[in-house]
Design an enzyme around this catalytic site. Structure first.
Site, PDB file in Angstrom:
ATOM      1  N   GLU A 105      -2.697  10.849 -10.807  1.00 39.35           N
ATOM      2  CA  GLU A 105      -2.590  10.878 -12.275  1.00 39.35           C
ATOM      3  C   GLU A 105      -3.618   9.933 -12.884  1.00 39.35           C
ATOM      4  O   GLU A 105      -3.778   8.807 -12.421  1.00 39.35           O
ATOM      5  CB  GLU A 105      -1.195  10.453 -12.699  1.00 39.35           C
ATOM      6  CG  GLU A 105      -0.985  10.467 -14.197  1.00 39.35           C
ATOM      7  CD  GLU A 105       0.416  10.028 -14.608  1.00 39.35           C
ATOM      8  OE1 GLU A 105       0.728  10.140 -15.802  1.00 39.35           O
ATOM      9  OE2 GLU A 105       1.186   9.587 -13.747  1.00 39.35           O
TER      10      GLU A 105
ATOM     11  N   HIS B 166       3.000  11.296  -6.766  1.00 44.49           N
ATOM     12  CA  HIS B 166       1.596  11.044  -7.073  1.00 44.49           C
ATOM     13  C   HIS B 166       1.346   9.546  -7.167  1.00 44.49           C
ATOM     14  O   HIS B 166       2.285   8.761  -7.265  1.00 44.49           O
ATOM     15  CB  HIS B 166       1.190  11.726  -8.386  1.00 44.49           C
ATOM     16  CG  HIS B 166       1.894  11.178  -9.584  1.00 44.49           C
ATOM     17  ND1 HIS B 166       3.107  11.662 -10.013  1.00 44.49           N
ATOM     18  CD2 HIS B 166       1.585  10.165 -10.439  1.00 44.49           C
ATOM     19  CE1 HIS B 166       3.500  10.989 -11.082  1.00 44.49           C
ATOM     20  NE2 HIS B 166       2.589  10.066 -11.353  1.00 44.49           N
TER      21      HIS B 166
ATOM     22  N   HIS C  69       0.828  -1.205   0.000  1.00 41.62           N
ATOM     23  CA  HIS C  69       0.000   0.000   0.000  1.00 41.62           C
ATOM     24  C   HIS C  69       0.859   1.251   0.000  1.00 41.62           C
ATOM     25  O   HIS C  69       2.048   1.203   0.243  1.00 41.62           O
ATOM     26  CB  HIS C  69      -0.953   0.011   1.209  1.00 41.62           C
ATOM     27  CG  HIS C  69      -0.267   0.143   2.541  1.00 41.62           C
ATOM     28  ND1 HIS C  69       0.048  -0.938   3.326  1.00 41.62           N
ATOM     29  CD2 HIS C  69       0.169   1.233   3.225  1.00 41.62           C
ATOM     30  CE1 HIS C  69       0.635  -0.535   4.431  1.00 41.62           C
ATOM     31  NE2 HIS C  69       0.729   0.793   4.394  1.00 41.62           N
TER      32      HIS C  69
ATOM     33  N   GLU D 120      -3.720   3.541   1.921  1.00 50.39           N
ATOM     34  CA  GLU D 120      -4.000   3.699   3.343  1.00 50.39           C
ATOM     35  C   GLU D 120      -4.211   5.176   3.643  1.00 50.39           C
ATOM     36  O   GLU D 120      -3.332   5.996   3.392  1.00 50.39           O
ATOM     37  CB  GLU D 120      -2.825   3.183   4.172  1.00 50.39           C
ATOM     38  CG  GLU D 120      -2.949   3.450   5.657  1.00 50.39           C
ATOM     39  CD  GLU D 120      -1.661   3.155   6.416  1.00 50.39           C
ATOM     40  OE1 GLU D 120      -1.583   3.559   7.586  1.00 50.39           O
ATOM     41  OE2 GLU D 120      -0.736   2.542   5.853  1.00 50.39           O
TER      42      GLU D 120
END
Length: 122
Positions: A117, A75, A7, A56
């Site tokens: 993005e 990003h 994550h 998360e």
């Protein structure tokens, strides 16, 4: 020794607002949640239902000021099955912060100004 991605983490000021944004903008759903026994933090893991990777979201009870994202030179990227429909939806939401038509991509910002993005399906 092997490693795999699990994550990414974003800290957020308003957890409910962020959860709504990620579901509305990207279809991410809560997978699991951890609440501190003393209520000092909540971790919510979001998934796309297609890949094992999760986002998360961390909410800290005592945090009141916006997070300093520096120059925001990072990003997460999402592939849109229907890029035109995604662009229209995000335009209507008012969350598009940068477009690069030459590259065929654009970026949206979440309520804490993290950039995401959006790229067309390859």
């Amino acid at each position: 020794m092997a490693f795999k991605f699990l994550h990414n983490n974003f800290n957020v000021l308003d957890l409910e607002k962020s959860l709504k944004f990620y579901e509305d903008a990207l279809g991410l759903k809560e997978v699991r949640r951890k609440v501190a026994g003393d209520g000092s933090f909540i971790l919510v893991y979001l998934g796309d239902g297609q890949t094992p990777h999760q986002l998360e979201l961390t909410w800290l009870r005592d945090r009141k000021e916006p997070y300093n994202l520096g120059e925001n030179e990072f990003h997460l990227a999402f592939e849109a099955e229907d890029y035109s429909a995604a662009h229209k939806k995000h335009q209507e939401m008012g969350c598009i912060v940068y477009e690069n038509p030459a590259m065929g991509i654009y970026f949206i910002a979440d309520p804490d100004n993290y950039w995401l993005e959006i790229i067309p399906k390859h």
